[in-house]
Design an enzyme around this catalytic site. Structure first.
Site, PDB file in Angstrom:
ATOM      1  N   SER A   1      -2.248  -5.409  -7.465  1.00 32.55           N
ATOM      2  CA  SER A   1      -2.267  -4.480  -6.334  1.00 32.55           C
ATOM      3  C   SER A   1      -2.792  -5.190  -5.100  1.00 32.55           C
ATOM      4  O   SER A   1      -3.499  -6.200  -5.188  1.00 32.55           O
ATOM      5  CB  SER A   1      -3.169  -3.290  -6.641  1.00 32.55           C
ATOM      6  OG  SER A   1      -4.538  -3.681  -6.647  1.00 32.55           O
ATOM      7  N   ASP A   2      -2.445  -4.652  -3.935  1.00 34.11           N
ATOM      8  CA  ASP A   2      -3.169  -5.047  -2.739  1.00 34.11           C
ATOM      9  C   ASP A   2      -4.590  -4.511  -2.871  1.00 34.11           C
ATOM     10  O   ASP A   2      -4.872  -3.637  -3.701  1.00 34.11           O
ATOM     11  CB  ASP A   2      -2.478  -4.499  -1.492  1.00 34.11           C
ATOM     12  CG  ASP A   2      -2.809  -5.302  -0.241  1.00 34.11           C
ATOM     13  OD1 ASP A   2      -3.824  -6.034  -0.233  1.00 34.11           O
ATOM     14  OD2 ASP A   2      -2.058  -5.205   0.746  1.00 34.11           O
ATOM     15  N   TRP A   3      -5.490  -5.025  -2.048  1.00 30.60           N
ATOM     16  CA  TRP A   3      -6.913  -4.709  -2.197  1.00 30.60           C
ATOM     17  C   TRP A   3      -7.168  -3.229  -1.907  1.00 30.60           C
ATOM     18  O   TRP A   3      -6.862  -2.726  -0.830  1.00 30.60           O
ATOM     19  CB  TRP A   3      -7.729  -5.615  -1.285  1.00 30.60           C
ATOM     20  CG  TRP A   3      -8.245  -6.852  -1.959  1.00 30.60           C
ATOM     21  CD1 TRP A   3      -9.525  -7.326  -1.908  1.00 30.60           C
ATOM     22  CD2 TRP A   3      -7.528  -7.783  -2.795  1.00 30.60           C
ATOM     23  NE1 TRP A   3      -9.652  -8.479  -2.656  1.00 30.60           N
ATOM     24  CE2 TRP A   3      -8.439  -8.780  -3.213  1.00 30.60           C
ATOM     25  CE3 TRP A   3      -6.224  -7.870  -3.247  1.00 30.60           C
ATOM     26  CZ2 TRP A   3      -8.086  -9.839  -4.042  1.00 30.60           C
ATOM     27  CZ3 TRP A   3      -5.850  -8.930  -4.074  1.00 30.60           C
ATOM     28  CH2 TRP A   3      -6.773  -9.891  -4.457  1.00 30.60           C
TER      29      TRP A   3
ATOM     30  N   GLY B   1      -5.516  -0.954  -3.264  1.00 27.33           N
ATOM     31  CA  GLY B   1      -4.196  -0.347  -3.192  1.00 27.33           C
ATOM     32  C   GLY B   1      -3.715   0.211  -4.514  1.00 27.33           C
ATOM     33  O   GLY B   1      -2.509   0.360  -4.713  1.00 27.33           O
TER      34      GLY B   1
ATOM     35  N   TYR C   1       0.811  -1.214   0.000  1.00 25.22           N
ATOM     36  CA  TYR C   1       0.000   0.000   0.000  1.00 25.22           C
ATOM     37  C   TYR C   1       0.848   1.269   0.000  1.00 25.22           C
ATOM     38  O   TYR C   1       0.429   2.308  -0.502  1.00 25.22           O
ATOM     39  CB  TYR C   1      -0.889   0.039   1.250  1.00 25.22           C
ATOM     40  CG  TYR C   1      -2.070  -0.885   1.224  1.00 25.22           C
ATOM     41  CD1 TYR C   1      -3.106  -0.706   0.308  1.00 25.22           C
ATOM     42  CD2 TYR C   1      -2.186  -1.926   2.143  1.00 25.22           C
ATOM     43  CE1 TYR C   1      -4.212  -1.538   0.302  1.00 25.22           C
ATOM     44  CE2 TYR C   1      -3.289  -2.764   2.149  1.00 25.22           C
ATOM     45  CZ  TYR C   1      -4.298  -2.569   1.230  1.00 25.22           C
ATOM     46  OH  TYR C   1      -5.390  -3.392   1.228  1.00 25.22           O
TER      47      TYR C   1
END
Length: 829
Positions: free
Chosen positions: A224-226, A228, A194
């Protein structure tokens, strides 16, 4: 079933809209499908210690493995490979093609909220453990997603914080585990973090993503991260293939607009779409179940029990207090964790387990003829324990209207306890942005008296017991740490209850957007969540007195307490290293009376302050042990398993001693990694600061001898023929056991300031009493190299290097050396 499609053909024939759709998720867990071209959706799933499936709420039960630091404490490549296979099989049962793990961030501070998820404070140990679990998982056909690349080593303002780190520390410490994974395992996917690194979010930072693809020559799907992803143009051009989750926030029509403005090239879209299609093609080979199912098999239970027992670290055993003889007549079990085991940390690690073995049940099983005395002694919960075994006929109803209006019932779901997380829940007709729910059930307390109720919420909620309002958590809300840092502090109410009488419980809940609270730097997953807990109100002094009384009566006492997922979780960092209020006082009181026959078992994912450690004869670190927590602890305490775990991180005396103490939170949106390469044991050794227990420490019920001189051959380092260190190790004690030998490299004559020594190899050897064996530990080019910031390359410096083999970072038992004859520079892996 493998999806049969040709990537080149699909890419050449699908519409531009389809290409763009591929670049973001279709929902919370899936990629987009293109049925016309036989491109299926791919399912991803959390988490680091088990496979939850597609539902935070009302999910299918799953195997819960020990946490990351516990697995790191095994120092066992084979066991980690087996753990990876189990996780892969669990993915297949949940219909998931892609595991969102492992986590390989670094525990630069013991306060990091997700520290328990990662393996170690040392990049070599972390990378090797990650490699092993990835290879195990991917042997089942499931793709692993190594995360979080890079610098998500704390939770405070994780979406906004700018991590300021030198290129050398970035390369030698924080990127090194990912580099080892790229070299040895090359998993199919990588998840970005993030945070920012040196001014720019990693997800849109071409310099960071180019390290992966150009420097390491590793080309995973980069997701990506969720939630993010923060931009359209920058993330596309930097190299982010897949925005998760769906529906998209920064792609779709925004990519079309950027193309028209010539801010994103067609070739860039094609490149990203190709990578997603290649990922789909590879992932679809996994023979996943059509439905989400469980697979609670005896062999999985046995492996989980082995993982737990092998992770346990015997920190102290003065006078050989342990193992406790099974002939014991009377034993006292004290502590909140005795009957309520801490099986995992919180956040992405949360799941509904198949089962959880408590230490109480395991001791009853191990000692069928003993009298067992139990007292909680002190509560260790941060939130009151969820209501489950005393709950019946519980359901939750969903509406688009608040309770004061006429409303239409949209869905009803059964529940087994009074906690729910609705971030990924949906039902036909439900307005995900704004909805209400009512949980009703019957609560039958087992003890008469004044009961405490606690209600924590992400959204708004009110508790009624027999239609009497007990808690209002709707208007005067205070932000707390629950639910990824978005929840309120726990609001508490009380009610006098009678044992055996059934009471009607009702929670009126409003979704996330009904809450007036706002926060910067935390992830807003939406939906909302609530946790209702309850327990009998107790006087803390009386609880301690009751515990001391049973300790006085017993032949042996086990105190089992520590932290749990309320204290260690994604979304927030711990404010200090302390155990929960009252725990130290409880332990000290028991030790005052019975120190000579008391064992302290601590459950936490990272170090805690142990002010009574010098008075305790037996101290055991049991981590978060998964489904088999109770069995694993009991196996060690009673000698069925000889402890062989070693600390994967340093255990400081005090939080102020930690090198990251002054720089462990975001200040004005920035966080300085001021300790540079001197993180963990590298710092403590460089400044000569004592720790409570050193990195790599762990005792056994047997003893070992190691030849004092290590044979290192060849004695001159060559990249074509790197050296190997060999030592003779013997079990000189009475029982079979395992010793973990740790190889450290020192460069005492280097012109560049370097740590006193660094871990660059290890091996775990199992020996019967009297057995001896020569073991070999290989040394690679990383052992002689540091990052030269001027040349922007790795530098292997000429000179003599010391080989130090120890049973911990402080217990060096064997020495050797080799030399590098000529300085050389290199890049890559």
């Amino acid at each position: 079933m493998t999806a049969k499609f040709d990537v080149d053909y699909v890419l050449a024939n699908i519409t531009e809209d389809d290409k763009i759709a591929l670049l973001s998720g279709s929902d919370f867990w899936h990629t987009h499908a293109i049925p016309k071209f036989n491109v299926p959706p791919i399912r991803t799933t959390d988490g680091p210690n088990g496979i939850r499936g597609t539902k935070f709420f009302a999910g299918v039960p799953a195997a819960c493995l020990p946490c990351g630091t516990a697995l790191g404490a095994t120092w066992d490549r084979d066991l980690l490979h087996q753990a990876g296979v189990l996780l892969g099989k669990e993915c297949l049962a949940k219909g998931a093609h892609c595991w969102l793990g492992p986590t390989i961030n670094m525990q630069r501070s013991p306060l990091g909220g997700r520290g328990f998820e990662s393996f170690a404070e040392d990049p070599h140990l972390s990378g090797i453990m990650a490699k092993s679990i990835i290879l195990g998982c991917e042997s089942t056909g499931v793709i692993s997603t190594v995360k979080h690349y890079v610098g998500n080593d704390q939770e405070h303002e994780r979406r906004a914080v700018d991590v300021l780190v030198t290129p050398r520390a970035l390369r030698e410490i924080y990127l090194r585990p990912f580099q080892i994974v790229a070299r040895d395992a090359h998993p199919g996917a990588l998840m970005t973090s993030y945070n920012k690194i040196n001014g720019k979010h990693v997800v849109e930072n071409p310099a960071m993503l180019d390290i992966v693809r150009k420097d390491w020559n590793w080309d995973p799907l980069i997701m990506s991260d969720w939630l993010g992803t923060y931009t359209t143009i920058d993330s596309m051009n930097a190299g982010l293939d897949l925005e998760m989750p769906g529906p998209t926030r920064y792609r779709g029509k925004y990519i079309e607009s950027a193309m028209q403005a010539r801010l994103i090239k067609q070739s860039t879209i094609n490149k990203r779409a190709r990578k997603v299609l290649e990922f789909v093609q590879r992932a679809s080979r996994a023979p996943v179940s059509a439905d989400e199912t469980g697979r609670d098999f005896p062999e999985d239970r046995a492996l989980n029990r082995t993982l737990c027992a092998n992770s346990i670290v015997l920190l102290k055993n003065d006078g050989n207090l342990l193992p406790i003889p099974k002939t014991v007549k009377k034993i006292a079990l004290i502590g909140s964790h005795v009957k309520t085991p801490a099986i995992s940390g919180g956040g992405s690690a949360s799941l509904e387990p198949y089962y959880a073995v408590s230490l109480y049940d395991a001791v009853v099983e191990a000692l069928p003829d003993a009298k067992i005395l139990y007292e909680a002694g002190a509560y260790a919960h941060k939130m009151l324990p969820v209501i489950d075994r005393m709950l019946s006929n519980a359901v939750i109803h969903f509406y688009n209207e608040p309770p004061e209006k006429e409303r239409t019932l949209l869905a009803t779901e059964p529940v087994v306890n009074t906690a729910f997380q609705l971030m990924d829940y949906n039902a036909p007709g439900l307005n995900r942005g704004l909805f209400w729910a009512t949980l009703i059930g019957e609560f039958t307390p087992d003890v008469s008296g004044l009961w405490d109720f606690g209600l924590t919420v992400f959204g708004t909620a009110t508790l009624f017991v027999d239609d009497e309002m007990v808690i209002d958590n709707t208007t005067r809300q205070t932000r707390g740490t629950a639910f990824f840092g978005k929840g309120t502090v726990q609001e508490v109410g009380q009610k006098q209850l009678t044992a055996g009488q059934t009471y009607k419980i009702r929670i009126e809940f409003g979704s996330a957007n009904t809450s007036p609270m706002k926060a910067i730097g935390v992830v807003h997953f939406g939906g909302g969540a609530a946790h209702l807990g309850a327990c009998l109100h107790m006087d803390p002094e009386q609880m301690v007195a009751n515990a001391v009384k049973v300790a006085a009566e017993a032949d042996y006492t086990i105190v089992c307490t520590g932290l749990n997922r309320d204290w260690e979780s994604e979304g927030f960092d711990r404010p200090d290293m302390d155990l929960p209020p009252g725990i130290d006082a409880l332990i000290s009181s028991v030790l005052d009376l019975a120190a000579d026959r008391t064992v302290i078992v601590n459950q936490s994912g990272t170090p805690v302050t142990l002010p009574w450690a010098d008075r305790a004869r037996g101290v055991v670190q049991a981590w978060y042990g998964g489904n088999e927590t109770g069995h694993g602890i009991a196996d060690v305490l009673f000698g069925d398993v000889n402890p062989c775990g070693k600390l994967p991180l340093s255990w400081p005396v005090d939080v102020k001693h930690n090198p990251a103490y002054l720089n462990n939170m975001s200040v004005g949106g920035r966080m300085l990694y001021g300790e540079d390469v001197y993180m963990g044991y590298r710092f403590y050794e460089k400044v000569g600061r004592e720790v409570l227990f050193p990195f790599g420490h762990g005792l056994s019920y047997t003893t070992f001898s190691v030849s004092p001189e290590a044979t290192v051959s060849p004695s001159v380092f060559s990249s074509d023929s790197p050296p190997t260190a060999r030592v003779l190790v013997k079990n000189t004690g009475p029982v079979a056991g395992a010793q973990i030998l740790q190889l450290y490299i020192a460069a005492p004559n280097s012109a560049t300031p370097r740590p006193v020594k660094e871990l660059h190899g290890f091996t775990k050897v199992f020996l019967q009493p009297g057995e001896e064996r020569t073991v070999a530990i290989h040394i690679d080019k990383y052992a002689t190299s540091f990052w030269d910031e001027i040349e922007d390359m790795w530098k292997s410096e000429e000179g003599v290097y010391q080989v130090l083999i120890g049973t911990s970072s402080q217990e060096i038992v064997s020495r050797g050396e080799f030399r590098v004859e000529q300085t050389r520079y290199w890049r890559g892996v």
